[in-house]
Design a protein around this motif. Structure first.
Motif, PDB file in Angstrom:
ATOM      1  N   ALA A 111       1.001  -1.005   0.198  1.00  0.00           N
ATOM      2  CA  ALA A 111      -0.076   0.056  -0.013  1.00  0.00           C
ATOM      3  C   ALA A 111       0.601   1.049   0.035  1.00  0.00           C
ATOM      4  O   ALA A 111       1.678   0.858   0.520  1.00  0.00           O
ATOM      5  N   GLY A 112      -0.003   2.169  -0.448  1.00  0.00           N
ATOM      6  CA  GLY A 112       0.945   3.532  -0.489  1.00  0.00           C
ATOM      7  C   GLY A 112       0.506   4.560   0.022  1.00  0.00           C
ATOM      8  O   GLY A 112      -0.475   4.336  -0.018  1.00  0.00           O
ATOM      9  N   LEU A 113       0.769   5.244   0.094  1.00  0.00           N
ATOM     10  CA  LEU A 113      -0.061   7.090   0.764  1.00  0.00           C
ATOM     11  C   LEU A 113       1.401   8.403   0.103  1.00  0.00           C
ATOM     12  O   LEU A 113       2.087   8.420   0.154  1.00  0.00           O
ATOM     13  N   ILE A 114       0.808   9.471   0.861  1.00  0.00           N
ATOM     14  CA  ILE A 114       1.012  10.780   0.669  1.00  0.00           C
ATOM     15  C   ILE A 114       1.281  11.039   1.676  1.00  0.00           C
ATOM     16  O   ILE A 114       0.383  11.220   2.519  1.00  0.00           O
ATOM     17  N   LYS A 115       2.063  12.490   1.908  1.00  0.00           N
ATOM     18  CA  LYS A 115       2.371  13.001   3.057  1.00  0.00           C
ATOM     19  C   LYS A 115       3.096  14.190   2.717  1.00  0.00           C
ATOM     20  O   LYS A 115       4.029  14.282   1.767  1.00  0.00           O
ATOM     21  N   SER A 116       3.007  15.140   3.561  1.00  0.00           N
ATOM     22  CA  SER A 116       2.959  16.625   3.177  1.00  0.00           C
ATOM     23  C   SER A 116       4.793  17.050   3.886  1.00  0.00           C
ATOM     24  O   SER A 116       5.530  15.711   4.835  1.00  0.00           O
ATOM     25  N   VAL A 117       5.885  17.345   3.366  1.00  0.00           N
ATOM     26  CA  VAL A 117       7.265  17.415   3.461  1.00  0.00           C
ATOM     27  C   VAL A 117       7.620  18.388   2.929  1.00  0.00           C
ATOM     28  O   VAL A 117       9.249  18.837   3.089  1.00  0.00           O
ATOM     29  N   GLY A 118       7.249  19.183   2.980  1.00  0.00           N
ATOM     30  CA  GLY A 118       7.171  21.136   3.065  1.00  0.00           C
ATOM     31  C   GLY A 118       7.089  22.034   1.937  1.00  0.00           C
ATOM     32  O   GLY A 118       5.621  21.971   2.681  1.00  0.00           O
ATOM     33  N   ARG A 119       7.078  23.234   1.854  1.00  0.00           N
ATOM     34  CA  ARG A 119       6.547  23.995   0.672  1.00  0.00           C
ATOM     35  C   ARG A 119       5.995  23.436  -0.329  1.00  0.00           C
ATOM     36  O   ARG A 119       5.150  24.073  -0.142  1.00  0.00           O
ATOM     37  N   THR A 120       7.139  22.944  -1.225  1.00  0.00           N
ATOM     38  CA  THR A 120       6.504  22.595  -2.177  1.00  0.00           C
ATOM     39  C   THR A 120       6.223  20.950  -2.779  1.00  0.00           C
ATOM     40  O   THR A 120       5.822  21.042  -4.197  1.00  0.00           O
ATOM     41  N   LEU A 121       6.337  19.803  -1.733  1.00  0.00           N
ATOM     42  CA  LEU A 121       6.723  19.073  -2.551  1.00  0.00           C
ATOM     43  C   LEU A 121       5.492  18.233  -1.434  1.00  0.00           C
ATOM     44  O   LEU A 121       5.504  17.768  -0.285  1.00  0.00           O
ATOM     45  N   GLU A 122       4.972  16.782  -1.690  1.00  0.00           N
ATOM     46  CA  GLU A 122       4.728  16.003  -1.453  1.00  0.00           C
ATOM     47  C   GLU A 122       5.361  14.868  -1.139  1.00  0.00           C
ATOM     48  O   GLU A 122       5.677  14.637  -2.787  1.00  0.00           O
ATOM     49  N   GLU A 123       5.538  13.774  -0.596  1.00  0.00           N
ATOM     50  CA  GLU A 123       5.736  13.054  -0.806  1.00  0.00           C
ATOM     51  C   GLU A 123       5.092  11.315  -0.873  1.00  0.00           C
ATOM     52  O   GLU A 123       4.786  10.944  -0.549  1.00  0.00           O
ATOM     53  N   PHE A 124       5.871  10.641  -2.352  1.00  0.00           N
ATOM     54  CA  PHE A 124       4.660   8.818  -2.225  1.00  0.00           C
ATOM     55  C   PHE A 124       5.661   8.005  -2.114  1.00  0.00           C
ATOM     56  O   PHE A 124       7.011   8.100  -2.876  1.00  0.00           O
ATOM     57  N   LYS A 125       5.335   7.210  -1.476  1.00  0.00           N
ATOM     58  CA  LYS A 125       6.255   5.898  -0.626  1.00  0.00           C
ATOM     59  C   LYS A 125       5.150   4.622  -0.622  1.00  0.00           C
ATOM     60  O   LYS A 125       4.493   4.364  -0.075  1.00  0.00           O
ATOM     61  N   THR A 126       5.758   4.186  -0.531  1.00  0.00           N
ATOM     62  CA  THR A 126       5.166   2.046  -1.111  1.00  0.00           C
ATOM     63  C   THR A 126       6.555   1.204  -0.816  1.00  0.00           C
ATOM     64  O   THR A 126       7.430   1.659  -1.511  1.00  0.00           O
ATOM     65  N   SER A 127       5.945  -0.341  -0.822  1.00  0.00           N
ATOM     66  CA  SER A 127       7.358  -1.279  -0.742  1.00  0.00           C
ATOM     67  C   SER A 127       6.978  -2.662  -0.879  1.00  0.00           C
ATOM     68  O   SER A 127       4.983  -2.853  -0.794  1.00  0.00           O
ATOM     69  N   VAL A 128       7.307  -3.257  -1.668  1.00  0.00           N
ATOM     70  CA  VAL A 128       6.461  -4.156  -2.338  1.00  0.00           C
ATOM     71  C   VAL A 128       8.331  -5.379  -1.881  1.00  0.00           C
ATOM     72  O   VAL A 128       8.897  -5.678  -1.923  1.00  0.00           O
ATOM     73  N   THR A 129       7.757  -6.828  -1.595  1.00  0.00           N
ATOM     74  CA  THR A 129       8.383  -7.910  -1.254  1.00  0.00           C
ATOM     75  C   THR A 129       8.927  -8.843  -2.918  1.00  0.00           C
ATOM     76  O   THR A 129       8.096  -8.645  -3.398  1.00  0.00           O
TER      77      THR A 129
END
Length: 496
Positions: A111-129
């Motif tokens: 599963a993945g999601l987005i979070k705020s990481v500063g003024r202009t960017l958001e971070e998308f993160k996911t992982s898989v085996t």
């Protein structure tokens, strides 16, 4: 991997990302290819990030995919390709996403999601085996409409593969049918160390930017290290404007009309600054607010009128009426600003209503009016119900002029400020508590400093499903955009 076992969940809130098990970057994971391809057509950007990763272990392990995208962008597609099989992500709405993300992780699904990481960017993160000695390809596509500010469009691309990559490429193609007037490449990755890696080319209606750093360059630039590149490319440009009625783009039964006149005289403005001086503004916030106001006052035009209101649990006026921006009045106002001190609670309702009264008490023909609220907190004094405050302000303004809200820091009730601004034809902007907060305030003011048109109505024949067509104000360096569906095969006429 069972195709049904993969779910991609995007949650629009600011949430800390949690992987299904701890993930560490080691020498056992090889990012052997990292490509970013961005295409911009008529200010609409589509960007695809493609990362190819190999598991070098003789056993399965979890591999992380982590990228940053602009805050105003939306993810339109995500997929993982493992052993020749493609697994497409499912993008969920905000209301469903939190619960489904938690459930997916607890079941061991990706599963993945987005979070705020500063003024202009958001971070998308996911992982898989990924199985032993196998590979995975991550592909993420996001889209955004570039907004014109201070006479230019900005395309921001972040690159953070977190290791050196043998096959690293960023490729950008911009096409504007009216022509490109200027193009500039800046950002963390546009440094002396990487000058030879960046190439630009231009034709009449097209521009290309490529970034091909060698493996050696990926470790020796100022923003690089043993983990490779970590920074941004910022591409700024503007378009040629030959038609006073703007540019009309037609595609697949829809139209896109952009309108940005510049050859008109500026309109004198009436601007009232409503300044929070409550206890939470103590220290750096108040100091930076003073610095910004001193600079803004110096930039007022000689035909502008202005007022200053300070508030905590009590509302105080610098002067009872708007004053012309003469040298004497400006010097008096600056002396007042230098003495603003923090104290007390926060009565936003009374302060904003007083600002409305100040403007409506002294109407001036041939001018336009603007309210600007600067605050860092929730209402804690007087009327504290945000719904009632929003209703009170909307009724008092009556669509006669815009309200802009500038919120300091992460603790401010930004949803409240956003709603109050949008309901009064303005916008809310978050001011980050960094060393340049005063420059952020100044930058916002520069966007609204020169009004050129008021009460704008764009009319179209042979169209339906229009976006907003009425605008209270148009500021120099910005742009009005309208889109809709064509019903008569062509747009017959446009009047403004």
């Amino acid at each position: 991997m069972d195709r049904a076992a993969f779910r991609l969940i995007l949650w629009g809130c600011f949430l800390i990302s949690v992987c299904s098990s701890p993930v560490t970057r080691t020498q056992n994971v090889d990012v052997y290819s990292f490509h970013i391809n961005s295409t911009v057509t008529s200010r609409y950007a589509t960007t695809t990030i493609r990362s190819r990763v190999a598991n070098k272990l003789n056993e399965s392990q979890e591999i992380l995919f982590e990228v940053k995208i602009p805050k105003n962008a939306f993810i339109s597609k995500f997929r993982m390709i493992i052993e020749g099989t493609s697994y497409d992500g499912v993008v969920k709405e905000k209301a469903e996403a939190q619960q489904q993300y938690t459930q997916a992780v607890s079941r061991g699904q990706s599963a993945g999601l987005i979070k705020s990481v500063g003024r202009t960017l958001e971070e998308f993160k996911t992982s898989v085996t990924v199985a032993a000695l196998s590979k995975v390809t991550f592909e993420l596509t996001y889209e955004e409409l570039l907004k014109r500010r201070l006479g230019k469009y900005e395309l921001l691309i972040n690159a953070q593969p977190m290791q050196t990559v043998t096959d690293f490429k960023i490729e950008v193609h911009i096409h504007e049918k009216t022509g490109i007037s200027f193009l500039e490449v800046k950002g963390d990755l546009s440094t002396d160390d990487l000058t030879n890696a960046i190439k630009t080319a231009r034709a009449d209606k097209d521009a290309w930017v490529t970034f091909y750093p060698t493996r050696d360059q990926q470790t020796k630039c100022k923003t690089c290290g043993e983990n490779g590149l970590n920074g941004d490319l910022l591409i700024t440009y503007d378009v040629e404007r030959q038609n006073p009625n703007g540019e009309m783009t037609v595609s697949n039964g829809y139209f896109f009309h952009s309108f940005a006149p510049s050859d008109v005289s500026r309109i004198p403005k009436n601007v009232v600054f409503i300044i929070d001086r409550s206890g939470s503004m103590h220290g750096k916030k108040m100091e930076q607010t003073r610095l910004a106001l001193l600079k803004i006052l110096s930039d007022l035009g000689e035909n502008d009128h202005f007022g200053l209101i300070t508030f905590d649990s009590r509302v105080d006026l610098w002067k009872r009426e708007l004053l012309k921006a003469t040298q004497a009045n400006l010097e008096d106002a600056k002396s007042f600003v230098k003495k603003i001190a923090d104290r007390g609670a926060t009565d936003i309702n009374a302060a904003v209503l007083e600002g409305v009264n100040m403007i409506t008490r002294h109407p001036r023909e041939g001018t336009t009016s603007i309210l600007i609220l600067l605050t860092d907190g929730d209402p804690t004094s007087g009327e504290t119900n945000t719904e009632k405050i929003t209703g009170n302000v909307k009724e008092a303004i009556g669509s006669k002029f815009p309200l802009y809200c500038l919120g300091f820091g992460y603790d401010v009730n930004f949803d409240f400020l956003t709603k109050m601004s949008l309901e009064n034809n303005g916008v809310a902007r978050r001011i980050y508590e960094d060393s340049d907060a005063d420059l952020q305030l100044q930058g916002f003011y520069d966007e609204v400093a020169v009004p050129l048109l008021t009460d704008i109505q764009l009319n179209y024949i042979g169209v339906s499903n229009l976006t907003q067509t009425s605008f209270n104000l148009y500021f120099n360096g910005s742009e009005i955009v309208v889109s809709g569906q064509i019903t008569d095969n062509s747009v017959e006429s446009v009047t403004t």
